[in-house]
Design an enzyme around this catalytic site. Sequence first.
Site, PDB file in Angstrom:
ATOM      1  N   CYS A  89       0.649  -1.559   0.132  1.00 30.04           N
ATOM      2  CA  CYS A  89       0.228  -0.065  -0.131  1.00 30.04           C
ATOM      3  C   CYS A  89       0.766   1.201   0.093  1.00 30.04           C
ATOM      4  CB  CYS A  89      -0.954  -0.313   1.275  1.00 30.04           C
ATOM      5  SG  CYS A  89      -2.083   1.856   1.594  1.00 30.04           S
TER       6      CYS A  89
ATOM      7  N   CYS B 101       0.534   4.341   6.760  1.00 26.85           N
ATOM      8  CA  CYS B 101      -0.045   4.392   8.410  1.00 26.85           C
ATOM      9  C   CYS B 101       0.403   3.784   9.320  1.00 26.85           C
ATOM     10  CB  CYS B 101      -1.764   4.409   7.669  1.00 26.85           C
ATOM     11  SG  CYS B 101      -1.944   4.497   6.515  1.00 26.85           S
TER      12      CYS B 101
ATOM     13  N   CYS C  58       0.079   0.666  10.615  1.00 26.58           N
ATOM     14  CA  CYS C  58      -0.435  -0.724   9.320  1.00 26.58           C
ATOM     15  C   CYS C  58       1.152  -1.539   8.757  1.00 26.58           C
ATOM     16  CB  CYS C  58      -1.235   0.211   8.353  1.00 26.58           C
ATOM     17  SG  CYS C  58      -1.953  -1.027   7.518  1.00 26.58           S
TER      18      CYS C  58
ATOM     19  N   CYS D 171     -16.477  -9.036   5.439  1.00 25.32           N
ATOM     20  CA  CYS D 171     -15.848  -7.926   5.519  1.00 25.32           C
ATOM     21  C   CYS D 171     -14.738  -7.699   4.494  1.00 25.32           C
ATOM     22  CB  CYS D 171     -15.862  -6.994   6.970  1.00 25.32           C
ATOM     23  SG  CYS D 171     -15.121  -5.611   6.408  1.00 25.32           S
TER      24      CYS D 171
ATOM     25  N   CYS E 231     -19.607  -6.059   3.588  1.00 24.25           N
ATOM     26  CA  CYS E 231     -19.231  -4.612   3.864  1.00 24.25           C
ATOM     27  C   CYS E 231     -17.787  -5.309   2.851  1.00 24.25           C
ATOM     28  CB  CYS E 231     -18.756  -4.715   5.969  1.00 24.25           C
ATOM     29  SG  CYS E 231     -17.991  -3.451   6.337  1.00 24.25           S
TER      30      CYS E 231
ATOM     31  N   CYS F  47     -19.561   2.406   8.409  1.00 26.58           N
ATOM     32  CA  CYS F  47     -18.527   1.805   9.743  1.00 26.58           C
ATOM     33  C   CYS F  47     -17.240   2.289   9.841  1.00 26.58           C
ATOM     34  CB  CYS F  47     -18.092  -0.355   9.105  1.00 26.58           C
ATOM     35  SG  CYS F  47     -18.016  -0.696  10.620  1.00 26.58           S
TER      36      CYS F  47
ATOM     37  N   ARG G 136     -17.862  -1.744  17.920  1.00 29.04           N
ATOM     38  CA  ARG G 136     -17.450  -3.348  17.686  1.00 29.04           C
ATOM     39  C   ARG G 136     -15.659  -3.304  18.614  1.00 29.04           C
ATOM     40  NH1 ARG G 136     -17.732  -3.789  12.311  1.00 29.04           N
ATOM     41  NH2 ARG G 136     -19.608  -4.768  12.596  1.00 29.04           N
TER      42      ARG G 136
HETATM   43  N1  SAM Z   1      -6.654   0.605   3.149  1.00 27.94           N
HETATM   44  C1  SAM Z   1      -8.151   1.226   3.491  1.00 27.94           C
HETATM   45  C2  SAM Z   1      -7.614   2.172   4.076  1.00 27.94           C
HETATM   46  O1  SAM Z   1      -6.907   2.746   4.850  1.00 27.94           O
HETATM   47  O2  SAM Z   1      -8.258   3.129   4.219  1.00 27.94           O
HETATM   48  C3  SAM Z   1      -8.785  -0.219   3.927  1.00 27.94           C
HETATM   49  C4  SAM Z   1      -7.849  -1.212   4.925  1.00 27.94           C
HETATM   50  S1  SAM Z   1      -7.318  -0.313   6.326  1.00 27.94           S
HETATM   51  C5  SAM Z   1      -6.115  -1.767   6.559  1.00 27.94           C
HETATM   52  C6  SAM Z   1      -8.436  -1.067   7.597  1.00 27.94           C
HETATM   53  C7  SAM Z   1      -8.110  -0.228   9.096  1.00 27.94           C
HETATM   54  O3  SAM Z   1      -7.390  -1.109   9.679  1.00 27.94           O
HETATM   55  C8  SAM Z   1      -7.330   1.230   9.170  1.00 27.94           C
HETATM   56  O4  SAM Z   1      -7.935   2.024   8.805  1.00 27.94           O
HETATM   57  C9  SAM Z   1      -7.329   0.770  10.569  1.00 27.94           C
HETATM   58  O5  SAM Z   1      -8.538   1.403  11.624  1.00 27.94           O
HETATM   59  C10 SAM Z   1      -6.994  -1.110  11.096  1.00 27.94           C
HETATM   60  N2  SAM Z   1      -5.791  -1.251  11.371  1.00 27.94           N
HETATM   61  C11 SAM Z   1      -5.230  -1.600  10.199  1.00 27.94           C
HETATM   62  N3  SAM Z   1      -3.809  -1.437  10.789  1.00 27.94           N
HETATM   63  C12 SAM Z   1      -4.086  -1.884  12.336  1.00 27.94           C
HETATM   64  C13 SAM Z   1      -3.053  -2.932  13.562  1.00 27.94           C
HETATM   65  N4  SAM Z   1      -2.114  -2.642  13.064  1.00 27.94           N
HETATM   66  N5  SAM Z   1      -3.874  -2.737  14.261  1.00 27.94           N
HETATM   67  C14 SAM Z   1      -5.168  -2.069  14.588  1.00 27.94           C
HETATM   68  N6  SAM Z   1      -5.983  -1.334  13.969  1.00 27.94           N
HETATM   69  C15 SAM Z   1      -5.722  -1.373  12.533  1.00 27.94           C
HETATM   70  C1  DTB Z   2     -11.316  -2.322  11.487  1.00 27.72           C
HETATM   71  O1  DTB Z   2     -11.315  -1.258  12.044  1.00 27.72           O
HETATM   72  N1  DTB Z   2     -10.965  -2.965  11.247  1.00 27.72           N
HETATM   73  C2  DTB Z   2     -10.858  -3.723  11.324  1.00 27.72           C
HETATM   74  C3  DTB Z   2     -11.351  -3.500  10.214  1.00 27.72           C
HETATM   75  N2  DTB Z   2     -11.942  -1.982   9.554  1.00 27.72           N
HETATM   76  C4  DTB Z   2     -10.898  -3.901   7.908  1.00 27.72           C
HETATM   77  C5  DTB Z   2      -8.822  -4.316   9.987  1.00 27.72           C
HETATM   78  C6  DTB Z   2      -8.290  -4.541  11.280  1.00 27.72           C
HETATM   79  C7  DTB Z   2      -6.683  -4.738  11.095  1.00 27.72           C
HETATM   80  C8  DTB Z   2      -5.759  -4.548  11.586  1.00 27.72           C
HETATM   81  C9  DTB Z   2      -4.097  -5.542  11.412  1.00 27.72           C
HETATM   82  C10 DTB Z   2      -4.418  -6.786  10.136  1.00 27.72           C
HETATM   83  O2  DTB Z   2      -4.600  -7.675  10.539  1.00 27.72           O
HETATM   84  O3  DTB Z   2      -3.315  -6.258   9.614  1.00 27.72           O
HETATM   85 FE1  SF4 Z   3      -3.082   1.378   3.208  1.00 27.35          FE
HETATM   86 FE2  SF4 Z   3      -2.819   0.355   5.576  1.00 27.35          FE
HETATM   87 FE3  SF4 Z   3      -3.307   2.316   5.290  1.00 27.35          FE
HETATM   88 FE4  SF4 Z   3      -5.235   0.808   4.574  1.00 27.35          FE
HETATM   89  S1  SF4 Z   3      -3.973   1.449   6.914  1.00 27.35           S
HETATM   90  S2  SF4 Z   3      -4.126   2.833   3.740  1.00 27.35           S
HETATM   91  S3  SF4 Z   3      -3.991  -0.302   3.802  1.00 27.35           S
HETATM   92  S4  SF4 Z   3      -1.242   1.622   4.866  1.00 27.35           S
END
Ligand code: SAM
Ligand code: DTB
Ligand code: SF4
Length: 334
Positions: free
Chosen positions: A61, A65, A68, A105, A136, A196, A268
Site C-alpha cells: 500500500c 499509516c 499498518c 467484510c 461490507c 462503519c 465493535r
Molecule cells: N486501506 C484501506 C484504508 O485504510 O482505508 C482499508 C484497509 S485498512 C487495513 C482498515 C483499517 O484497519 C485502518 O483504517 C485501521 O483503522 C485498521 N488497522 C490497520 N492496521 C491496524 C493495526 N495494526 N492495529 C489496529 N488497527 C489497524
Molecule cells: C477495522 O476498523 N478493523 C478491521 C477492519 N476495520 C477492516 C481491520 C483491523 C486490521 C488489523 C491489522 C491486520 O490484521 O492487518
Molecule cells: Fe494502506 Fe494500511 Fe493505511 Fe489502509 S491502513 S491505507 S492498507 S497503509
Amino acid sequence: MRQISDQELLVRTDWSRAEVDAIYYQPFNDLLFRAHSVHRRFFDHNRVQISTLLSIKTGACPEDCKYCPQSSRYHTGLKREPLMSVETVLEKARQAKAGGSTRFCMGAAWRNPNERDLKQVVEMIKGVKELGLESCATLGMLNSHQANALSEAGLDYYNHNLDTSPEYYGEVISTRTYEDRLETLREVHNAGINVCCGGIVGMGEEAAGRIGLLHQLATLPTHPQSVPINLLVKVAGTPMADEEDLDPIDFVRCIATARILMPESHVRLSAGRMRMSDELQALCFFVGANSVHVGEKLLTTPLPEQDKDWQLFSKLGIESEVSEHTPDINEMVG
Ligand code: SAM
Ligand code: DTB
Ligand code: SF4
C-alpha cells in the site's frame, strides 16, 4: 439507586467536548452503570453481531499509516498478494457463513480503488449477497461515482475509519488528511450505504486523543451505524511496534463512552482481541460492545481461535445476532 434519565437516552449529535470529557472521566463504576443501562435500553444486551474479515488485496500500500503492516514503507515481512479472484472470495464467504458469521467484510490495501478493480469488487459484493450474508468493504478513499457503484451492487456497509483525534492525526499518517476521510464518509452516506467508522487506540495518544476521536464520531451529522474500536496490533517493522500497552481500564472507558454517545450504533471490538483476557472482553460486552470479528485472521494478523471465541460467548450466555446458526467445526475448516 440512581435511574437513568430520559434526557440521557436521547440520540444526540451535538455533544460538546466538555460533556464527552465528563462521561469518559467519571468514576469507573458510574461509567459502567450508565453505559450498561443505555445498552439495555437500545439493544438485546446478550446478543452480538458476528463478522468475518478477508484481505482481498494484501500489502504494497502506498500510504504511510504508522500502525499498518500493509504499508510498502515498512519492512514487516508480509507477503504481498494481488486482488483475489471472485470465486476465491466467495469460497471464503461460504466458510464464514458456515462458521456463524452474518457479515462478510472485504478489505483491500489501497489508497483508493481503480475502476477495473472496483468492477471485480462489485462482483464479489453481489456474490456475497447471494449467499445471504451482509456485505461490507473497506477499500480506501471513494469518490461519489465509486460509492454509488458499490451501493448499486448492494453493499450494506463501508468501513472507513477516522483512526484518531484530529489533533493526534499528524503523528499517525501524512499521506491523506482528516478532511479526506470525512469526505469519503460523506460520499458513502450520500450513496445510501451504512457507515462503519471508528478508530485505533493505544497508538501512544493521551486520553485526549481517544476522547477527541469519540467526540468526532459522535458529532458526525449521523452516527456511524457501526463503530469499530481497534486496540493497536503492534506489528514488528512498523513505527508503532514498540508502543506502550494501553491500560485495559482505559480501553473499557473508550467502549463505554462510545456506547453512551452513540446509543443506536453497534460498537465493535475489532483489532487487538488476541491481547485481551476473557474478563476484559466480558467487561466490554457489559458496557455495550455488541459486535466482533471472528475467524482465523483480521486482515493480516491473527484472531483468537474460533472455538475459544465460541466458548467465551457460551460462558457469557451471549448469542449471535440475527442468525441462530450454531457453527459446525468441520464446515468451518472445509
Ligand atoms: N486501506 C484501506 C484504508 O485504510 O482505508 C482499508 C484497509 S485498512 C487495513 C482498515 C483499517 O484497519 C485502518 O483504517 C485501521 O483503522 C485498521 N488497522 C490497520 N492496521 C491496524 C493495526 N495494526 N492495529 C489496529 N488497527 C489497524
Ligand atoms: C477495522 O476498523 N478493523 C478491521 C477492519 N476495520 C477492516 C481491520 C483491523 C486490521 C488489523 C491489522 C491486520 O490484521 O492487518
Ligand atoms: Fe494502506 Fe494500511 Fe493505511 Fe489502509 S491502513 S491505507 S492498507 S497503509
